[in-house]
Design an enzyme around this catalytic site. Structure first.
Site, PDB file in Angstrom:
ATOM      1  N   ASP A 238      52.580 -46.827  12.974  1.00 51.62           N
ATOM      2  CA  ASP A 238      52.267 -45.419  13.247  1.00 51.62           C
ATOM      3  C   ASP A 238      51.914 -45.272  14.715  1.00 51.62           C
ATOM      4  O   ASP A 238      51.421 -46.213  15.362  1.00 51.62           O
ATOM      5  CB  ASP A 238      51.104 -44.947  12.378  1.00 51.62           C
ATOM      6  CG  ASP A 238      51.462 -44.931  10.895  1.00 51.62           C
ATOM      7  OD1 ASP A 238      52.652 -44.729  10.583  1.00 51.62           O
ATOM      8  OD2 ASP A 238      50.560 -45.128  10.060  1.00 51.62           O
TER       9      ASP A 238
ATOM     10  N   ASP B 155      56.949 -40.125   8.568  1.00 51.00           N
ATOM     11  CA  ASP B 155      55.975 -39.263   7.891  1.00 51.00           C
ATOM     12  C   ASP B 155      56.227 -37.798   8.215  1.00 51.00           C
ATOM     13  O   ASP B 155      56.128 -36.927   7.337  1.00 51.00           O
ATOM     14  CB  ASP B 155      54.553 -39.639   8.307  1.00 51.00           C
ATOM     15  CG  ASP B 155      54.182 -41.054   7.904  1.00 51.00           C
ATOM     16  OD1 ASP B 155      54.776 -41.568   6.937  1.00 51.00           O
ATOM     17  OD2 ASP B 155      53.322 -41.661   8.578  1.00 51.00           O
TER      18      ASP B 155
END
Length: 262
Positions: free
Chosen positions: A140, A172
Site C-alpha cells: 500500500d 483498493d
C-alpha cells in the site's frame, strides 16, 4: 446478441498493469532511494510504503490460517466476478455496470497477485509462516495524512477520537470506485433485468411466419366447419318442426285456397 466482454476485460488488464507497476516502483525505487515515501501534496497527501498482511485499507483477518482463508476467498471472488462480467455482457447489460465490474475485477486480481506471489518473488512474507506462497503482503502507498486528527464529537463514527486515515493502493481504489458507482447508479444499471428478453430460435423469420399463417388458416377452416355444421343442424330441426307441428288444410274446406270440382 449481447456485448463482447473483451473490451471490458481489457480495462481489467490495464488496471492490473497500472496497479502492479506502481507497487513494483514503490518496492524497487521509492523504498531504497526515497526512504519509502514521496510527498505529493505537502501537508496533505503522500506516497508512503507499507506492507499490508490482510485486507483492503490495512484491515487484517486474524488466526494462523487467516491469510490462507483470505487468499482463497480472493481467488474465488476473482473467478466469480470474471464469470459474472462475461455473463452480463452476453445478456446485453448496461455498459456502465460492466465497466464498474471490470474495475472491481481488476482491483481484486491486483491484490491476489500480491498475496500469491510477493512472498516468493519479493520475499515479503511474514516471518514464521509455513510457506511464502499465498502469504505475500500487499503493498500500500496512498496516504492522505492531512486528514489525520481528532474530529468533533458530532461527526458520526469518527468524532471524539484521534483518527488515522487508512493507507491504500491502486487496486483498493479500483474496487472502491467500482462498488460506489454500482450503488449510485444501480437503478439505471439494473434496468435491463425488467425488460422482456426475446426468445431465441434457430429458425429464420420466414419459416416462423409461414407456420403462423398455416396455423391461422387451419383455425379458420375449423371454425367454418363448425359453423356450417351448426347451421345445417338448425335448418334440419326447423324443417322437422314444420312437418310435424304445422296443421294440414282440408281440401274440402270451402275456405280452401284450392276449391274442389263439382
Amino acid at each position: 446478441m449481447g456485448k463482447s466482454p473483451y473490451k471490458f476485460l481489457f480495462l481489467t488488464l490495464v488496471l492490473i498493469l497500472i496497479d502492479q507497476a506502481i507497487k513494483l516502483w514503490m518496492f524497487y525505487d521509492v523504498v531504497p532511494n526515497h526512504y519509502g515515501e514521496i510527498d505529493l501534496i505537502p501537508d496533505f497527501f503522500k506516497l508512503h510504503y507499507v506492507e499490508n498482511k490482510g485486507m483492503a485499507f490495512g484491515m487484517e483477518l486474524g488466526g494462523d490460517y487467516g491469510k490462507l482463508i483470505l487468499t482463497a476467498f480472493r481467488l474465488g471472488a476473482m473467478v466469480g466476478i470474471c464469470w459474472y462480467l462475461v455473463h452480463l455482457a452476453r445478456r446485453n447489460a448496461h455498459s456502465g455496470l460492466l465497466w464498474s465490474i471490470a474495475a472491481v475485477l481488476g482491483g481484486a486480481i491486483g491484490n491476489v497477485i500480491d498475496s500469491t506471489f510477493y512472498g516468493v518473488f519479493l520475499k515479503n512474507a511474514p516471518i514464521g509462516v509455513s510457506t511464502p506462497w499465498f502469504h505475500g503482503q500487499v503493498i500500500d502507498m496512498f496516504y492522505a495524512y492531512g486528514l489525520d486528527g481528532q474530529y468533533p464529537d458530532w461527526i458520526p463514527f469518527l468524532g471524539g477520537e484521534y483518527n488515522t486515515m487508512p493507507i491504500f493502493n491502486f487496486a483498493d481504489a479500483c474496487i472502491f470506485c467500482g462498488v460506489v458507482s454500482i450503488l449510485l447508479f444501480q437503478k439505471s444499471f439494473f434496468e435491463f433485468e425488467t425488460t422482456i428478453q426475446p426468445i431465441k430460435s434457430g429458425r429464420d423469420n420466414n419459416e416462423m411466419v409461414e407456420e403462423n399463417n398455416y396455423a391461422a388458416l387451419e383455425a379458420e377452416e375449423f371454425l367454418n366447419d363448425e359453423i356450417n355444421e351448426d347451421v345445417s343442424e338448425i335448418v334440419k330441426e326447423d324443417n322437422q318442426y314444420r312437418l310435424t307441428e304445422e296443421p294440414s288444410k282440408d281440401i274440402n274446406d270451402k275456405d280452401s285456397e284450392y276449391p274442389t270440382q263439382k
